[in-house]
Design a protein around this motif. Structure first.
Motif, mmCIF file in Angstrom:
data_model
loop_
_atom_site.group_PDB
_atom_site.id
_atom_site.type_symbol
_atom_site.label_atom_id
_atom_site.label_comp_id
_atom_site.label_asym_id
_atom_site.label_seq_id
_atom_site.Cartn_x
_atom_site.Cartn_y
_atom_site.Cartn_z
ATOM 1 N N ASP A 79 -8.323 19.591 -23.031
ATOM 2 C CA ASP A 79 -7.272 18.585 -22.938
ATOM 3 C C ASP A 79 -6.169 19.027 -21.978
ATOM 4 N N MET A 80 -5.818 20.301 -22.012
ATOM 5 C CA MET A 80 -4.799 20.846 -21.128
ATOM 6 C C MET A 80 -5.242 20.745 -19.660
ATOM 7 N N MET A 81 -6.484 21.110 -19.402
ATOM 8 C CA MET A 81 -6.990 21.050 -18.035
ATOM 9 C C MET A 81 -7.104 19.604 -17.545
ATOM 10 N N ASN A 82 -7.520 18.697 -18.423
ATOM 11 C CA ASN A 82 -7.574 17.281 -18.053
ATOM 12 C C ASN A 82 -6.179 16.742 -17.733
ATOM 13 N N LEU A 83 -5.195 17.121 -18.541
ATOM 14 C CA LEU A 83 -3.824 16.688 -18.271
ATOM 15 C C LEU A 83 -3.360 17.207 -16.916
ATOM 16 N N SER A 129 -3.325 9.771 -21.634
ATOM 17 C CA SER A 129 -3.882 9.953 -22.980
ATOM 18 C C SER A 129 -5.012 8.962 -23.227
ATOM 19 N N GLN A 130 -4.843 7.731 -22.763
ATOM 20 C CA GLN A 130 -5.905 6.736 -22.910
ATOM 21 C C GLN A 130 -7.117 7.094 -22.047
ATOM 22 N N LYS A 131 -6.881 7.549 -20.846
ATOM 23 C CA LYS A 131 -7.957 7.886 -19.910
ATOM 24 C C LYS A 131 -8.838 9.007 -20.443
ATOM 25 N N ILE A 132 -8.213 10.045 -21.045
ATOM 26 C CA ILE A 132 -8.988 11.208 -21.490
ATOM 27 C C ILE A 132 -9.332 11.154 -22.973
ATOM 28 N N GLY A 133 -8.873 10.116 -23.666
ATOM 29 C CA GLY A 133 -9.234 9.940 -25.069
ATOM 30 C C GLY A 133 -8.575 10.921 -26.015
ATOM 31 N N VAL A 134 -7.316 11.227 -25.752
ATOM 32 C CA VAL A 134 -6.548 12.143 -26.601
ATOM 33 C C VAL A 134 -5.320 11.384 -27.095
ATOM 34 N N SER A 135 -4.928 11.615 -28.332
ATOM 35 C CA SER A 135 -3.757 10.911 -28.855
ATOM 36 C C SER A 135 -2.523 11.242 -28.018
ATOM 37 N N PHE A 136 -1.641 10.253 -27.915
ATOM 38 C CA PHE A 136 -0.421 10.446 -27.138
ATOM 39 C C PHE A 136 0.397 11.601 -27.691
#
Length: 76
Positions: A28-32, A46-53
């Motif tokens: 998640d950190m690398m995707n951000l 958050s929507q793009k990578i499927g992680v809660s805001f």
């Protein structure tokens, strides 16, 4: 796409123990980092990578504190 090493380990941002949860955190950190190019806001990422805001906001706070990411105040 980040073009240079962010030295996340030296900044204490990589977990010291490898588990499913820590692997997810690193992903998640690398995707951000990859999507934080000023074209999308944090909610859109958050929507793009499927992680809660809320989870992504905490990760972003950590990355901002360690000066890996910088907050953009004039998002368009």
């Amino acid at each position: 796409f980040p073009s240079h090493d962010r030295q996340l380990g030296k900044r204490g941002l990589y977990p010291t123990i490898s588990t499913k949860e820590t692997a997810d955190l690193v992903r998640d950190m690398m995707n951000l980092i990859m999507y934080a190019d000023g074209k999308m806001d944090l909610f859109q990422i958050s929507q793009k990578i499927g992680v809660s805001f809320s989870k992504l906001a905490q990760i972003a706070e950590d990355l901002i504190r360690e000066e890996v990411l910088f907050e953009v105040k004039d998002y368009q």
